[in-house]
Design a protein around this motif. Structure first.
Motif, PDB file in Angstrom:
ATOM      1  N   ALA A 126      47.979  32.467  44.648  1.00 13.65           N
ATOM      2  CA  ALA A 126      47.748  31.732  45.907  1.00 13.65           C
ATOM      3  C   ALA A 126      46.492  32.280  46.587  1.00 13.65           C
ATOM      4  O   ALA A 126      46.279  33.499  46.607  1.00 13.65           O
ATOM      5  N   PRO A 127      45.642  31.402  47.136  1.00  3.41           N
ATOM      6  CA  PRO A 127      44.336  31.803  47.676  1.00  3.41           C
ATOM      7  C   PRO A 127      44.381  32.922  48.717  1.00  3.41           C
ATOM      8  O   PRO A 127      43.447  33.704  48.835  1.00  3.41           O
TER       9      PRO A 127
ATOM     10  N   SER B 243      40.951  39.562  44.406  1.00  4.99           N
ATOM     11  CA  SER B 243      40.456  40.388  43.294  1.00  4.99           C
ATOM     12  C   SER B 243      39.826  39.513  42.220  1.00  4.99           C
ATOM     13  O   SER B 243      38.774  39.843  41.654  1.00  4.99           O
ATOM     14  N   TRP B 244      40.474  38.379  41.931  1.00  9.16           N
ATOM     15  CA  TRP B 244      39.944  37.455  40.928  1.00  9.16           C
ATOM     16  C   TRP B 244      38.591  36.888  41.374  1.00  9.16           C
ATOM     17  O   TRP B 244      37.654  36.797  40.569  1.00  9.16           O
ATOM     18  N   ASN B 245      38.481  36.536  42.643  1.00  5.57           N
ATOM     19  CA  ASN B 245      37.230  35.972  43.158  1.00  5.57           C
ATOM     20  C   ASN B 245      36.092  36.984  43.093  1.00  5.57           C
ATOM     21  O   ASN B 245      34.949  36.633  42.775  1.00  5.57           O
ATOM     22  N   ILE B 246      36.406  38.243  43.392  1.00 10.52           N
ATOM     23  CA  ILE B 246      35.390  39.299  43.317  1.00 10.52           C
ATOM     24  C   ILE B 246      34.935  39.471  41.865  1.00 10.52           C
ATOM     25  O   ILE B 246      33.735  39.563  41.576  1.00 10.52           O
ATOM     26  N   PHE B 247      35.928  39.488  40.946  1.00 11.48           N
ATOM     27  CA  PHE B 247      35.603  39.610  39.527  1.00 11.48           C
ATOM     28  C   PHE B 247      34.719  38.449  39.077  1.00 11.48           C
ATOM     29  O   PHE B 247      33.696  38.646  38.419  1.00 11.48           O
ATOM     30  N   PHE B 248      35.111  37.233  39.442  1.00 11.98           N
ATOM     31  CA  PHE B 248      34.407  36.060  38.923  1.00 11.98           C
ATOM     32  C   PHE B 248      32.985  35.949  39.487  1.00 11.98           C
ATOM     33  O   PHE B 248      32.080  35.481  38.797  1.00 11.98           O
TER      34      PHE B 248
END
Length: 237
Positions: free
Chosen positions: A217-218, A225-230
């Motif tokens: 969930a956003p 963490s996923w957004n930082i990675f991507f």
């Protein structure tokens, strides 16, 4: 030393993928390597060892390294002779060897622990994430399958005909265990291009994917963490 040998193998792999030995009608010999603009540091590294020049190509998205100075050219030939594998490049190198009364050395069978693949990947390799199914893949393309077929036995994956605009062959791996094994190879034979930044992010990708961070969930920390990675992945950071 092994370090020197691995560098020579890496350089031969890069020349096999992105390089070209030239011999003009007037007998002027040279070497050219064309790389992405992100890889200026890679070409600068070669220039510091052998001399030569680096210029921005007209499309402004790529750089061309050129070496015509005889001493530098003889040094680079002595270093990569015996490690070049691309049939076209072998013909080009042989022409220059004939000019300078040198013997062309044929390469031995490619082995797993050879720096050549690292250089070849820096030139013709791709590491990407499919955003439709979040599958990570590592691939390399060539006009013929000759250089790609040995990679299947050494590093896994398969070779297929790419029916895209280039009508070329592609070596392709997607299995997690194959990719993680390849990451171990790159720890010993580091990529010297911007692609190395993505290679270093691969373990983090699998760690986050296992936690289903890409589906989180956003508002959650996991999604952040996923957004930082991507973002790092897309920016080659």
């Amino acid at each position: 030393s092994n370090r020197d040998l691995y560098f020579k193998q890496w350089l031969a792999g890069l020349i096999d993928s992105d390089g070209c030995f030239t011999l003009s009608k007037k007998g002027y010999a040279g070497l050219e390597i064309i790389m992405d603009i992100r890889d200026e540091r890679t070409l600068q590294y070669i220039k510091n060892v052998y001399g030569g020049s680096i210029k921005l190509r007209s499309n402004a998205n790529a750089l061309r390294y050129r070496l015509h100075h005889k001493d530098g050219l003889l040094n680079i030939i002595n270093d990569v002779n015996g490690h070049i594998r691309n049939p076209n490049r072998l013909v080009q190198l042989n022409n220059i060897c004939n000019k300078y009364d040198l013997n062309l050395i044929w390469p031995e069978k490619l082995t797993y622990d050879n720096g050549w693949f690292s250089g070849f990947f820096d030139g013709d390799g791709t590491i990407s994430i499919n955003r439709n199914n979040w599958q990570l893949s590592i691939s390399a393309g060539q006009k013929t399958s000759e250089l790609l077929s040995p990679l299947v036995k050494l590093y896994g994956g398969s070779v297929y005909i790419d029916n895209g605009s280039s009508k070329s062959f592609k070596w392709y791996i997607t299995k997690k265990e194959d990719i993680l094994k390849l990451i171990e190879y790159f720890k010993k034979h580091p990529s010297k291009s911007a692609k190395n930044n993505r290679l270093q992010l691969v373990p983090k990708f699998y760690e986050l994917k296992n936690m289903k961070a890409h589906k989180a969930a956003p508002e959650t920390m996991l999604a952040q963490s996923w957004n930082i990675f991507f973002k790092k992945w897309m920016n080659y950071e």
